[in-house]
Each structure stands twice: as C-alpha cells, then as structure tokens.
Design a protein around this motif. Structure first.
Motif, PDB file in Angstrom:
ATOM      1  N   SER A 253       0.809  -1.221   0.000  1.00 19.74           N
ATOM      2  CA  SER A 253       0.000   0.000   0.000  1.00 19.74           C
ATOM      3  C   SER A 253       0.847   1.277   0.000  1.00 19.74           C
ATOM      4  O   SER A 253       0.437   2.307  -0.533  1.00 19.74           O
ATOM      5  N   GLU A 255       1.178   3.121   2.406  1.00 26.23           N
ATOM      6  CA  GLU A 255       0.439   4.079   3.240  1.00 26.23           C
ATOM      7  C   GLU A 255       0.998   4.019   4.654  1.00 26.23           C
ATOM      8  O   GLU A 255       0.735   3.063   5.388  1.00 26.23           O
ATOM      9  N   GLN A 260      -3.162   5.911   8.749  1.00 25.57           N
ATOM     10  CA  GLN A 260      -3.210   4.851   7.748  1.00 25.57           C
ATOM     11  C   GLN A 260      -2.721   3.522   8.326  1.00 25.57           C
ATOM     12  O   GLN A 260      -3.269   2.461   8.001  1.00 25.57           O
ATOM     13  N   GLN A 264      -5.008   0.122   8.464  1.00 30.52           N
ATOM     14  CA  GLN A 264      -4.573  -1.171   7.925  1.00 30.52           C
ATOM     15  C   GLN A 264      -4.628  -2.266   9.000  1.00 30.52           C
ATOM     16  O   GLN A 264      -4.929  -3.421   8.704  1.00 30.52           O
TER      17      GLN A 264
END
Length: 342
Positions: A253, A255, A260, A264
C-alpha cells in the motif's frame, strides 16, 4: 589490441584478483593479525569489532572481482566457441557479431549529434559519432550472442559476497527453524527500493518454499520521516501474530501515516485498542532501535541490504541477483541456517 591480447590481460588480472582473495581466505578467524601488550588479536576479532569499517570495503572488492569474472567467463565462452569451429576469436567475432551490425543512417547520426553538448560542427565529429554508434551496436549484438553461448554451456560461479555474523535471535522469521539457506533483510518501509524489491522477496518465498528461511530486520533511514513509526507498527502487529501480513501490506500500500497504519491494522482484523495503545506509546521503539544499531555495527548505510547465509548484498538488487546467490548457497554442501551468523 587484439581479442587474444585482451583475453590474456583479463586472465592475468583475474589470476591476480584470485591470488589476493586466496591470501585473505587462507587466513582463518583464529589467525593472529596483531599482538598488543601480550594480547593477541585475531582476524576474527578484527572482522567482528571493526565490521562497520570493513564490510563495505570487502563488498566493493567483491563487486570488482565479480565484474572481472563475468568478463573472463564471456571471453572464455567466445574462445571455446571459436576453437570448436577451428577459428580464431577475431574471426568468430567478425563472422557472427560484426557482420550483424548495420551502420546508422545520416539522419540517425544527426539526431545523436543534437544530443551532444558540443560546439563543434557536425562534420567535425561525424566520424567519432559513427564509431561510437558502431561500438554501441556491436556491444549489444555481442551481449546477445554471449548470452546464447551461456545458455548452451554450463556456467557455475563459486565466487560469493563477503560474510558477516548477523544477530537474528529476536528477529521475525518466516520459514523453518533449520533451513539450508537463511536470507536476512535490513529494510525501511518508506524506502522505494525496498518497496520495489518486496515483490522479488515474495517470489523467492514462493519459488524456494521451505528451503529458505526469511528474516526481517528494521533499518529506518533518517531521511524517511514515516519509516520509524511504520517499523513500530509492524512490531505491534506481531504481538497479535500478524507481523508478515502487516509487513506485506505496508510494502504493497505504501500508506505509512499513523492514521493509515491504524486503518490497515483494522483491515487485518487486529484488536484496534491493543494496536493503537502499542503504537501511540512507542512501546516498540527500543526494539526497532536495536535492529538499527545492529545494522550500523555491520556497516550498513542504505536499504535494502541482504545477508544470504551471512553473505552480504546491497544496492540496486533484483530478483535474478537474489536468486543467483540463493541457488549458489543451495548448491554448496553442509549449509544450515547457522550460516546466517546467529
């Protein structure tokens, strides 16, 4: 200079390199290299205590050796091919390589000229441009030709990168406890090269299965502001037995902001309160720092850096480079996970 003369020079250079390498390899870790006030200092002491200064130098020497060896292999293949057809190497190159090279058109040379930073008129440099393009095209045809020769021959490379002892006692490991090959990666979740090579590491896992054990070590670089917290987050996920899932997701990702990271964790069905408390408190910061200090002790300055059975690899690596060293270690007898340097 003829191809034969060039080959001789490379052989002499390779012999010199291998002789130097042999003089180093002939010394075991117990070899005494100095004595201070009655205290004997061994080569093992030197490598262990000063590895940060020595590993990079050893690796640069290995890279020079490797390049010289590749050139020597190519020239040996050409020599063997020429001998099998009762030709000289020069005649073989003329027949199979140079004959395939076409000269550039005038328009192509003028386009090349436009890309040069020169005040000389085109006519003054035309011949140099022609020679340069001929050489580039010849090199390209030659590389393809030698690649074909390699595919038709058996080439086995025993030259390996330098080794170092890596502490993996508390590291995350994927694979069997005792494996023929142990691959240790020092990486940074924000590092674009680490993100790119992550797919190659996954492919290695798929291709080699239980033959290889994979170990991950954190080495967040100072210029990456989000890497430290991402490393802590992966360790927080490991407390809920989700390290590798979280690790893979971060590299996929990219991120890495705190919100974030938390999102996740929830997507992976982690206990949100437990994860958030772990991440916000900095509970895993000391563990990340231990990995970073281990990397610094080894002399690591960038990511990704790999140790395959203790053999050091760094720089712009790809799947083929990693696979080559793994296959080399699998082909070496009496290898165990202990080669990682635990």
């Amino acid at each position: 200079m003829s191809v034969v003369q060039t080959l001789v020079r490379f052989v002499v250079s390779a012999i010199f390199l291998l002789a130097c390498a042999h003089s180093v390899l002939a010394q075991s870790d117990s070899t005494v290299v100095a004595e201070v006030g009655g205290v004997k200092l061994t080569l093992g002491d030197l490598e262990q205590e000063e590895s940060a200064k020595l590993l990079s130098a050893h690796y640069q020497y290995y890279q020079a050796q490797s390049k010289a060896l590749e050139d020597l292999i190519d020239k040996t293949l050409l020599q063997q091919k020429a001998k099998s057809e009762n030709l000289t190497v020069d005649r073989l190159i003329d027949r199979d390589i140079k004959s395939q090279v076409k000269d550039p058109t005038e328009d192509q040379m003028k386009v090349y000229y436009e890309g040069l930073e020169t005040e000389q008129p085109y006519d003054a440099v035309r011949e140099k441009i022609l020679d340069k393009i001929r050489q580039l095209r010849t090199d390209k045809v030659k590389a393809a030709y030698v690649k074909t020769l390699r595919a038709q021959s058996t080439v086995s490379i025993a030259l390996a990168p330098p080794q170092a002892k890596v502490d993996v006692a508390d590291a995350q490991v994927l694979g069997p406890k005792v494996a023929q090959v142990t691959l240790v990666e020092f990486a940074d979740y924000e590092c674009p090269y680490c993100q790119k090579v992550a797919a190659d590491v996954k492919k290695l896992q798929s291709d080699f299965g239980d033959k290889v054990a994979f170990t991950y070590k954190d080495f967040p670089l100072p210029m990456h502001s989000r890497a430290e917290k991402a490393a802590e987050a992966s360790r927080c996920a490991s407390k809920q037995n989700k390290f590798w899932e979280f690790h893979d997701e971060l590299f996929r990702s990219k991120e890495l902001d705190v919100d974030q990271l938390k999102a996740q964790a929830r997507a992976l069905k982690l206990d949100a309160d437990q994860f958030d408390k772990c991440l916000d408190s900095g509970e895993q910061a000391a563990a990340v720092e231990r990995d970073r200090k281990e990397g610094m002790r080894l002399g690591i300055t960038g990511t990704p850096s790999f140790f395959v059975n203790g053999h050091y690899l760094s720089g712009a690596l790809d799947y083929s480079a990693l696979r080559q060293i793994v296959e080399q270690q699998l082909a070496t007898p009496a290898r165990t996970a202990g080669g990682a340097g635990q």
